[in-house]
Scaffold this motif. Sequence first.
Motif, mmCIF file in Angstrom:
data_model
loop_
_atom_site.group_PDB
_atom_site.id
_atom_site.type_symbol
_atom_site.label_atom_id
_atom_site.label_comp_id
_atom_site.label_asym_id
_atom_site.label_seq_id
_atom_site.Cartn_x
_atom_site.Cartn_y
_atom_site.Cartn_z
ATOM 1 N N PRO A 108 34.354 36.914 34.731
ATOM 2 C CA PRO A 108 35.219 36.538 35.855
ATOM 3 C C PRO A 108 35.167 35.028 36.099
ATOM 4 O O PRO A 108 34.089 34.429 36.085
ATOM 5 C CB PRO A 108 34.612 37.304 37.043
ATOM 6 C CG PRO A 108 33.215 37.646 36.650
ATOM 7 C CD PRO A 108 33.182 37.691 35.140
ATOM 8 N N GLY A 109 36.317 34.426 36.292
ATOM 9 C CA GLY A 109 36.411 32.967 36.399
ATOM 10 C C GLY A 109 35.612 32.357 37.524
ATOM 11 O O GLY A 109 35.128 31.225 37.412
ATOM 12 N N PRO A 162 46.242 39.167 37.179
ATOM 13 C CA PRO A 162 47.514 39.556 37.807
ATOM 14 C C PRO A 162 47.406 39.520 39.334
ATOM 15 O O PRO A 162 46.301 39.605 39.884
ATOM 16 C CB PRO A 162 47.734 40.982 37.314
ATOM 17 C CG PRO A 162 46.461 41.432 36.703
ATOM 18 C CD PRO A 162 45.600 40.254 36.443
ATOM 19 N N GLU A 163 48.542 39.395 39.947
ATOM 20 C CA GLU A 163 48.592 39.304 41.415
ATOM 21 C C GLU A 163 47.943 40.513 42.074
ATOM 22 O O GLU A 163 48.043 41.634 41.553
ATOM 23 C CB GLU A 163 50.043 39.219 41.860
ATOM 24 C CG GLU A 163 50.341 37.890 42.531
ATOM 25 C CD GLU A 163 51.782 37.843 42.986
ATOM 26 O OE1 GLU A 163 52.526 37.120 42.319
ATOM 27 O OE2 GLU A 163 52.125 38.544 43.960
ATOM 28 N N GLY A 164 47.264 40.254 43.167
ATOM 29 C CA GLY A 164 46.662 41.355 43.911
ATOM 30 C C GLY A 164 45.208 41.600 43.547
ATOM 31 O O GLY A 164 44.550 42.445 44.153
ATOM 32 N N TYR A 165 44.701 40.873 42.545
ATOM 33 C CA TYR A 165 43.297 41.038 42.154
ATOM 34 C C TYR A 165 42.559 39.704 42.276
ATOM 35 O O TYR A 165 43.129 38.650 42.007
ATOM 36 C CB TYR A 165 43.176 41.464 40.689
ATOM 37 C CG TYR A 165 43.715 42.839 40.386
ATOM 38 C CD1 TYR A 165 42.900 43.960 40.484
ATOM 39 C CD2 TYR A 165 45.047 43.003 39.988
ATOM 40 C CE1 TYR A 165 43.392 45.218 40.193
ATOM 41 C CE2 TYR A 165 45.544 44.265 39.692
ATOM 42 C CZ TYR A 165 44.711 45.363 39.803
ATOM 43 O OH TYR A 165 45.203 46.613 39.516
ATOM 44 N N SER A 166 41.268 39.791 42.631
ATOM 45 C CA SER A 166 40.415 38.609 42.467
ATOM 46 C C SER A 166 39.884 38.662 41.036
ATOM 47 O O SER A 166 40.006 39.688 40.353
ATOM 48 C CB SER A 166 39.258 38.641 43.462
ATOM 49 O OG SER A 166 38.369 39.681 43.093
ATOM 50 N N SER A 167 39.263 37.563 40.601
ATOM 51 C CA SER A 167 38.690 37.535 39.247
ATOM 52 C C SER A 167 37.694 38.674 39.066
ATOM 53 O O SER A 167 37.670 39.349 38.043
ATOM 54 C CB SER A 167 37.944 36.225 39.012
ATOM 55 O OG SER A 167 38.829 35.164 39.042
ATOM 56 N N TYR A 197 37.000 26.930 41.555
ATOM 57 C CA TYR A 197 38.341 26.764 40.975
ATOM 58 C C TYR A 197 38.574 27.642 39.739
ATOM 59 O O TYR A 197 39.632 27.589 39.116
ATOM 60 C CB TYR A 197 38.623 25.283 40.668
ATOM 61 C CG TYR A 197 38.815 24.501 41.942
ATOM 62 C CD1 TYR A 197 40.070 24.397 42.546
ATOM 63 C CD2 TYR A 197 37.723 23.934 42.604
ATOM 64 C CE1 TYR A 197 40.237 23.727 43.740
ATOM 65 C CE2 TYR A 197 37.877 23.270 43.812
ATOM 66 C CZ TYR A 197 39.137 23.171 44.370
ATOM 67 O OH TYR A 197 39.304 22.511 45.574
ATOM 68 N N GLY A 198 37.566 28.459 39.438
ATOM 69 C CA GLY A 198 37.743 29.448 38.370
ATOM 70 C C GLY A 198 38.333 30.739 38.914
ATOM 71 O O GLY A 198 38.724 31.623 38.146
ATOM 72 N N GLU A 199 38.383 30.834 40.241
ATOM 73 C CA GLU A 199 38.976 32.037 40.851
ATOM 74 C C GLU A 199 40.432 32.161 40.383
ATOM 75 O O GLU A 199 41.139 31.169 40.244
ATOM 76 C CB GLU A 199 38.894 31.922 42.385
ATOM 77 C CG GLU A 199 39.424 33.124 43.132
ATOM 78 C CD GLU A 199 38.842 34.453 42.643
ATOM 79 O OE1 GLU A 199 39.605 35.247 42.040
ATOM 80 O OE2 GLU A 199 37.651 34.693 42.849
#
Length: 387
Positions: A351-352, A329-334, A358-360
């Motif tokens: 975590p991506g 969701p918006e506002g978070y890093s992986s 590009y998994g971020e």
Amino acid sequence: MEFSNRLKDLPTQFFASLVQKVAKAIKEGRDVINLGQGNPDQPTPDHIIKALQQAAENPKNHKYSPFNGTHKFKKATADFYKREYNVEIDPDTEVAVLFGAKIGLVELPLTLMNEGDLMLLPDPGYPDYLSGVSLANVEYDTMPLLKENQFLPDYQSLTEDQKKKAKLLYLNYPNNPTGATATKEFFQETVELAGRYDIGIVHDFAYGAIGFNGQKPPSFLQVDGAKEVGIELYTMSKTYNMAGWRVGFAVGNSKIVEAINLLQDHLFVSLFPAVQEASAIALLDDQTCVTELVELYEGRRDTLIKECHRIGWDVEAPRGSFFAWLPVPEGYSSKEFSDLLLDKADVAVAPGNGFGEYGEGYIRVGLLVDEERLREAVQRIEKLGIF
Ligand SMILES: Cc1ncc(COP(=O)(O)O)c(C=O)c1O
């Protein structure tokens, strides 16, 4: 004793710290739902285990066996490719027996590249590709896998220089971590690129058996000219839940097979012939166990995606593999989102960004717990009140 530079330079295992964190939480008595790993949860089918038991009792299998694998197993891999993909494979020259696909992926840069040569890797991608890069001391550039391209690399965006320099290019469909599948048209485009620029193609087909919605994932070798430019790696780990057995094979280009066999002559003797015998039976016997396994994963996928949609999480269903690739969701890093899920919901995910730049923006969820636990995982996430 000091480690060699070769060992010192090995990439750090990105997920080791996650594994430790999860183990610590479980030790503290927390009921963690672990969706972070890629270890098949089902046992090896009984008939394969029985075949191993029988083969283990045969004294012939206690001796050194042919360095390049038993003819029986190699013939079984060829018959399997003919039956499943209508691809002709010569068991004597076009199959290399592997101690699991991972070993092949690590061996290939050592066999086909010189120090400083360039390889092209998917990003996000299976992190262990980097072990081969490091051991062979080669360079690599990444090919972004973007949602707008159905997580396929866009060859148009490679520079002329990259295409000219690249010696090897790795692909993996059904894809870990995105769950995307490839088309024969894409493989055709890959063969054309490889032919034009003399690039060796390595298709990691680890999840080859796991395609959803009735779609059978295509083999790279089904495309005309594939064998001239590349190789496909298949593993028994996922199709037959044999991850602990350490057995896989490479099929395709005979020169690449020869190179793998040559290196393996120096590194190993041979895989326990009883394991090869049981693997041959797995490939050739009734495949109901595979159909049932795919149904099991598809049921879990459907439950997970339905639950995510129910709580307002806009996610897409994977087409293959046993992973779902979910946007954070918006506002978070992986990493922030994964940490939050573990700390506040006792749900572990990968975590991506551990799969590449590009998994971020994504997390990877394994479909490796039963439907009830998947449902519960999403319910716990729902309680965080984010969606
Ligand atoms: C994409 C991919 N390739 C290869 C492997 C390795 O499989 P094996 O057990 O045959 O070494 C895995 C295992 O997780 C994987 O996810």
